[in-house]
Scaffold this motif. Structure first.
Motif, PDB file in Angstrom:
ATOM      1  N   ALA A  69       0.842  -1.211   0.000  1.00 18.62           N
ATOM      2  CA  ALA A  69       0.000   0.000   0.000  1.00 18.62           C
ATOM      3  C   ALA A  69       0.872   1.254   0.000  1.00 18.62           C
ATOM      4  CB  ALA A  69      -0.937  -0.005   1.204  1.00 18.62           C
ATOM      5  N   GLU A  72       2.234   1.697  -3.498  1.00 13.61           N
ATOM      6  CA  GLU A  72       1.152   2.202  -4.353  1.00 13.61           C
ATOM      7  C   GLU A  72       0.951   3.700  -4.134  1.00 13.61           C
ATOM      8  OE1 GLU A  72      -3.518   1.116  -5.299  1.00 13.61           O
ATOM      9  OE2 GLU A  72      -2.438  -0.021  -3.782  1.00 13.61           O
ATOM     10  N   ARG A  73       0.926   4.125  -2.892  1.00 10.03           N
ATOM     11  CA  ARG A  73       0.762   5.552  -2.580  1.00 10.03           C
ATOM     12  C   ARG A  73       1.929   6.365  -3.138  1.00 10.03           C
ATOM     13  NH1 ARG A  73       0.293   5.199   2.693  1.00 10.03           N
ATOM     14  NH2 ARG A  73       2.407   5.818   3.149  1.00 10.03           N
ATOM     15  N   HIS A  76       1.583   6.826  -6.982  1.00  7.43           N
ATOM     16  CA  HIS A  76       0.575   7.841  -7.326  1.00  7.43           C
ATOM     17  C   HIS A  76       1.074   9.247  -6.980  1.00  7.43           C
ATOM     18  CE1 HIS A  76      -2.797   5.520  -8.875  1.00  7.43           C
ATOM     19  NE2 HIS A  76      -2.502   4.589  -7.981  1.00  7.43           N
ATOM     20  N   GLN A 160      -2.736   2.565 -12.021  1.00  8.62           N
ATOM     21  CA  GLN A 160      -3.406   1.556 -11.201  1.00  8.62           C
ATOM     22  C   GLN A 160      -3.444   0.205 -11.911  1.00  8.62           C
ATOM     23  OE1 GLN A 160      -4.220   2.250  -7.938  1.00  8.62           O
ATOM     24  NE2 GLN A 160      -4.239   0.022  -7.921  1.00  8.62           N
ATOM     25  N   ILE A 163      -0.055  -1.185 -11.284  1.00  5.99           N
ATOM     26  CA  ILE A 163       0.067  -1.628  -9.894  1.00  5.99           C
ATOM     27  C   ILE A 163      -0.676  -2.943  -9.680  1.00  5.99           C
ATOM     28  CG2 ILE A 163      -0.598  -1.070  -7.519  1.00  5.99           C
ATOM     29  CD1 ILE A 163      -0.018   1.923  -8.311  1.00  5.99           C
ATOM     30  N   ASP A 164      -1.880  -3.049 -10.246  1.00  6.69           N
ATOM     31  CA  ASP A 164      -2.636  -4.287 -10.125  1.00  6.69           C
ATOM     32  C   ASP A 164      -1.876  -5.461 -10.737  1.00  6.69           C
ATOM     33  OD1 ASP A 164      -4.606  -2.843  -8.826  1.00  6.69           O
ATOM     34  OD2 ASP A 164      -5.941  -2.759 -10.572  1.00  6.69           O
ATOM     35  N   ARG A 167       0.784  -7.231  -8.407  1.00  4.70           N
ATOM     36  CA  ARG A 167       0.322  -8.097  -7.304  1.00  4.70           C
ATOM     37  C   ARG A 167       0.599  -9.564  -7.621  1.00  4.70           C
ATOM     38  NH1 ARG A 167      -2.838  -4.665  -4.176  1.00  4.70           N
ATOM     39  NH2 ARG A 167      -3.753  -2.967  -5.382  1.00  4.70           N
TER      40      ARG A 167
END
Length: 173
Positions: A69, A72-73, A76, A160, A163-164, A167
């Protein structure tokens, strides 16, 4: 600095300094008084952005209980700061940053690397993804495509998707 950042992102390193002054709401003389050369303004903008991003990602890495997380932050936030498009502006002919900038960028790389290692250890990020994969992809996604409207919301949507794909649950081969 914000006006210069935006103009350099939109128009590249040869962007008119008059446009930067206009967007900043200052006269040309004020701009030239603070930055006698284009390179010094480019350097100041990028040093500001990279230093701020290094602080943010180091803080996230130190405080986060969810490394994925936090990664990810950071990605962005880096898009919002226009980190990717700006990074190519100050590379010398050998592809190197000036020393002061290089040390700030090394802080970013180290903190992002720690987040990725922690996310990998937690089983949240694919094992086949490395630091340069992530930073290069973020940088390329954030660059304006010539001749297109470059809406930041579209950039975040595409980021995004990236990022997905990082995973562990994402199919890969």
């Amino acid at each position: 600095m914000a006006a210069a950042r935006e103009v350099f992102v939109e128009r590249g390193p040869a962007a008119p300094l008059d446009e930067i002054a206009r967007r900043a709401g200052v006269g040309n003389a004020t701009l030239y008084r603070h930055f006698r050369e284009r390179q010094s303004l480019l350097h100041a903008v990028l040093l500001s952005v990279v230093g701020r991003m290094a602080d943010q990602v180091e803080r996230a890495a130190a405080e986060s209980t969810d490394a994925f997380a936090a990664l990810e932050r950071f990605l962005h936030d880096a898009v919002d700061e226009r980190l990717g498009p700006l990074c190519g502006l100050l590379l010398d002919k050998g592809g190197q940053f000036p020393a002061e900038l290089s040390s700030q960028y090394a802080r970013v790389e180290a903190a992002v690397g720690r987040l990725m290692d922690d996310a990998r250890r937690d089983g949240r990020i694919r094992a086949d993804v490395d630091l340069q994969d992530v930073l290069t992809a973020m940088s390329l996604l954030a660059r304006p495509v010539p001749g297109s409207d470059h809406h930041i919301a579209d950039v975040h949507r595409r980021l995004q998707l990236l990022i997905d794909g990082l995973r562990v649950s994402a199919p890969h081969g």
